[in-house]
Design an enzyme around this catalytic site. Structure first.
Site, PDB file in Angstrom:
ATOM      1  N   ASP A  50     -39.169  12.469  20.263  1.00  0.00           N
ATOM      2  CA  ASP A  50     -38.866  11.341  21.129  1.00  0.00           C
ATOM      3  C   ASP A  50     -37.415  10.920  20.916  1.00  0.00           C
ATOM      4  OD1 ASP A  50     -38.607   8.961  22.404  1.00  0.00           O
ATOM      5  OD2 ASP A  50     -40.148   7.897  21.248  1.00  0.00           O
ATOM      6  N   GLU A 128     -10.755  20.494   4.379  1.00  0.00           N
ATOM      7  CA  GLU A 128     -10.642  20.173   2.943  1.00  0.00           C
ATOM      8  C   GLU A 128     -11.292  18.818   2.770  1.00  0.00           C
ATOM      9  OE1 GLU A 128      -6.462  19.967   2.104  1.00  0.00           O
ATOM     10  OE2 GLU A 128      -6.179  22.127   2.305  1.00  0.00           O
ATOM     11  N   GLU A 130     -12.459  15.611   0.849  1.00  0.00           N
ATOM     12  CA  GLU A 130     -12.223  14.805  -0.360  1.00  0.00           C
ATOM     13  C   GLU A 130     -13.306  13.728  -0.478  1.00  0.00           C
ATOM     14  OE1 GLU A 130      -7.359  15.242  -0.556  1.00  0.00           O
ATOM     15  OE2 GLU A 130      -8.181  13.423   0.317  1.00  0.00           O
ATOM     16  N   GLU A 184      -8.794  15.421  -7.417  1.00  0.00           N
ATOM     17  CA  GLU A 184      -7.732  14.917  -6.537  1.00  0.00           C
ATOM     18  C   GLU A 184      -6.893  13.876  -7.279  1.00  0.00           C
ATOM     19  OE1 GLU A 184      -5.720  14.705  -4.183  1.00  0.00           O
ATOM     20  OE2 GLU A 184      -6.237  16.517  -3.086  1.00  0.00           O
ATOM     21  N   GLU A 191     -11.952  17.245  -4.567  1.00  0.00           N
ATOM     22  CA  GLU A 191     -11.820  17.935  -3.276  1.00  0.00           C
ATOM     23  C   GLU A 191     -12.543  19.265  -3.328  1.00  0.00           C
ATOM     24  OE1 GLU A 191      -7.952  18.120  -1.348  1.00  0.00           O
ATOM     25  OE2 GLU A 191      -8.242  20.262  -0.966  1.00  0.00           O
ATOM     26  N   HIS A 240      -8.472  16.951   5.734  1.00  0.00           N
ATOM     27  CA  HIS A 240      -7.464  17.697   6.482  1.00  0.00           C
ATOM     28  C   HIS A 240      -8.140  18.936   7.042  1.00  0.00           C
ATOM     29  CE1 HIS A 240      -4.584  16.003   3.207  1.00  0.00           C
ATOM     30  NE2 HIS A 240      -5.145  15.068   3.938  1.00  0.00           N
ATOM     31  N   ARG A 312       4.204  15.813   3.511  1.00  0.00           N
ATOM     32  CA  ARG A 312       2.829  15.315   3.568  1.00  0.00           C
ATOM     33  C   ARG A 312       2.687  13.985   4.309  1.00  0.00           C
ATOM     34  NH1 ARG A 312      -0.766  18.144   0.154  1.00  0.00           N
ATOM     35  NH2 ARG A 312       0.386  19.927  -0.572  1.00  0.00           N
ATOM     36  N   GLU A 332      -2.120  22.390  10.032  1.00  0.00           N
ATOM     37  CA  GLU A 332      -3.038  21.485   9.320  1.00  0.00           C
ATOM     38  C   GLU A 332      -2.939  20.072   9.902  1.00  0.00           C
ATOM     39  OE1 GLU A 332      -1.890  20.942   5.222  1.00  0.00           O
ATOM     40  OE2 GLU A 332      -3.381  19.398   4.881  1.00  0.00           O
ATOM     41  N   ARG A 334      -3.795  16.247   9.543  1.00  0.00           N
ATOM     42  CA  ARG A 334      -4.068  15.477   8.324  1.00  0.00           C
ATOM     43  C   ARG A 334      -4.711  14.113   8.551  1.00  0.00           C
ATOM     44  NH1 ARG A 334      -1.530  17.269   3.715  1.00  0.00           N
ATOM     45  NH2 ARG A 334      -1.220  15.142   2.947  1.00  0.00           N
TER      46      ARG A 334
HETATM   47  N1  GLU Z   1      -5.926  12.053  -0.233  1.00  0.00           N
HETATM   48  C1  GLU Z   1      -4.866  12.254   0.723  1.00  0.00           C
HETATM   49  C2  GLU Z   1      -5.303  11.777   2.115  1.00  0.00           C
HETATM   50  O1  GLU Z   1      -5.874  10.757   2.198  1.00  0.00           O
HETATM   51  C3  GLU Z   1      -4.403  13.675   0.786  1.00  0.00           C
HETATM   52  C4  GLU Z   1      -3.975  14.330  -0.494  1.00  0.00           C
HETATM   53  C5  GLU Z   1      -3.625  15.785  -0.262  1.00  0.00           C
HETATM   54  O2  GLU Z   1      -2.528  16.053   0.246  1.00  0.00           O
HETATM   55  O3  GLU Z   1      -4.471  16.638  -0.470  1.00  0.00           O
HETATM   56  O4  GLU Z   1      -5.080  12.406   3.113  1.00  0.00           O
HETATM   57 MG    MG Z   2      -6.392  17.012  -0.942  1.00  0.00          MG
END
Ligand code: GLU
Ligand code: MG
Length: 443
Positions: A50, A128, A130, A184, A191, A240, A312, A332, A334
């Site tokens: 359902d 990836e 975390e 991490e 991670e 990511h 980053r 990638e 992010r």
């Molecule tokens: N923890 C970080 C985030 O919030 C990333 C760290 C990393 O570059 O793996 O995206």
């Molecule tokens: Mg990471």
């Protein structure tokens, strides 16, 4: 695996119960359990349920739906006791008309994947994931990280080492090929990176990873959370996603030996599409109030809509090319975090990128500086925009973006937007401890 093989496997594994699983629009795993002798019938005829009782699935009068098990997703749940041995099979959801149900996130992703495949492009991704481990019962108000280690730390007495090994063993036994796992940056933060695969398998894997991490942590008397920013002042948890497109023969369409960062024109257009749709995309890949507490400067999470090779702070990063590994050329993204529904997230990411390819969008120049350091006027000068600052802002962007809405389909869009607007409104009217501390006495 065909149905006959599946039935043989189930007998061999001495499975007694099967959890037939699917994911609702909000990203929660749903499951109906059948004793193993009903499996053959479930495979032949599906399992009716359902749908009106599932959040956002259907209205009362169109409630009947059925689950079609996907035999390839069969795996024993390693934490189930031998006397109650249980396996799971992921299912697709169908309506009474015999068509895939429009509110099934897995079918939303399959639709996006098929659309790209019509252009000869096959979407692969590698997330990836975390997460944090807290002492069990340490409380919602003051969660206590279970260790004091940091990025890539190796501490032989670290409990996390043991927990992570158990998680990886459980995942391997469930056919999720883990590439790496590590501590991490934040205390109690970890991670897990797993195999690069087609988008549907990857999304299935994210769901598997999430409940496996929780189950294994629990057996160590720890609580695992995928909340994007559980603690103020330290890194949050992202998810990511590395992405690329392949042609029908398995060649990486993102690779060009002569391109900047060895990227092809399609890769650049894909990046341009994701940058263009980033504000609306955010609502799906970072879908909670808390997600936007992570997307702030200073914690390796992206804030600015730009791309770069190693930086980053950028929204899209191009991992460095290693000679001989042209197949691993990838981009990638992010901003996603693990609170998202991975099926919907990968669907909108793909459609945003494909929009770039279809319309031959041009990427802006990559940014090589740390954008966190840019002043507001420098950002304007460089034409760099910012991701939405709140869930409310992201939802507004989502409402304006036809490509992202189209990727979701009207049913999912309506349900998602309504539920998330309620979540945002509920939060918006709260009075927080921060406000009392800041204003109570001085005003
Ligand atoms: N923890 C970080 C985030 O919030 C990333 C760290 C990393 O570059 O793996 O995206
Ligand atoms: Mg990471």
């Amino acid at each position: 695996m065909d149905e006959k093989e599946l039935l043989e496997r189930v007998a061999e594994d001495e499975v007694q119960f099967i959890s037939l699983q699917f994911t609702d629009i909000m990203g929660t795993v749903k499951s109906v359990s059948i004793p193993v002798h009903r499996l053959e019938e479930a495979l032949n005829r599906g399992v009716w349920f359902d749908g009106s009782s599932i959040e956002g699935f259907a209205r009362i009068f169109e409630a009947d739906m059925f689950l079609k098990p996907d035999p390839d997703s069969y795996t024993v749940l390693p934490w189930s006791q031998p006397e109650r041995r249980r396996a799971r099979i992921i299912c697709d959801v169908y309506g009474t008309d015999g068509n895939p149900f429009k509110g099934d996130p897995r079918s939303v992703l399959k639709r996006a994947v098929d659309r790209a495949a019509e252009m000869g492009m096959h979407f692969n991704c590698g997330p990836e994931v975390e997460f944090f481990l807290f002492d069990n019962g340490s409380g919602i108000t003051e969660p206590v990280p279970h260790d004091v280690a940091g990025y890539f730390d190796f501490s032989p007495r670290d409990r996390a080492q043991v927990v992570r090994s158990d998680i990886v063993k459980a995942l391997m036994s469930m056919k999720v090929d883990v590439e790496a796992s590590h501590h991490e940056v934040a205390i109690g933060q970890h991670e897990i990176d797993f195999e690069y695969a087609n988008a549907v398998t990857s999304a299935d894997n994210v769901m598997t990873v999430k409940y496996t991490v929780k189950a294994v942590a629990q057996s160590h008397n720890l609580m695992a959370t995928f909340m994007p920013k559980p603690l103020f002042g330290v890194n949050g948890s992202g998810m990511h996603v590395h992405q690329s497109l392949q042609d029908g023969s398995g060649n990486n369409l993102f690779y060009n030996p002569d391109g900047q960062f060895r990227l092809s024109e399609s890769a650049r257009q894909f990046v341009a599409g994701q940058l263009k749709h980033a504000p609306a995309l955010a609502a799906i890949v970072a879908p909670t109030v808390n997600s936007y507490k992570r997307l702030v400067p200073g914690y390796e999470a992206p804030v600015y809509i730009c791309w770069a090779q190693i930086n980053r702070s950028a929204l899209i990063r191009i991992p460095r090319y290693s000679p001989g590994r042209e197949q691993s050329t990838r981009v990638e993204l992010r901003c996603p975090d693990p609170s998202c529904n991975p099926y919907l997230a990968f669907a909108v990411m793909l459609e945003a990128g494909m929009d770039g390819i279809r319309n031959k969008l041009e990427v802006p120049d990559p940014v090589s500086d740390d954008v966190y350091e840019y002043s507001p006027s420098k950002l304007v000068e460089e034409g760099i925009e910012t991701l939405p600052g709140t869930l409310g802002d992201a939802l507004e962007e989502l409402g304006k973006d036809d490509v992202i809405r189209g990727a979701l389909g009207e049913h999912v869009y309506e349900v998602f937007h309504r539920a998330k607007s309620t979540e945002w409104d509920e939060y918006r009217v709260q009075v927080s401890q921060w406000e009392r501390q800041r204003y109570l006495e001085i005003l």
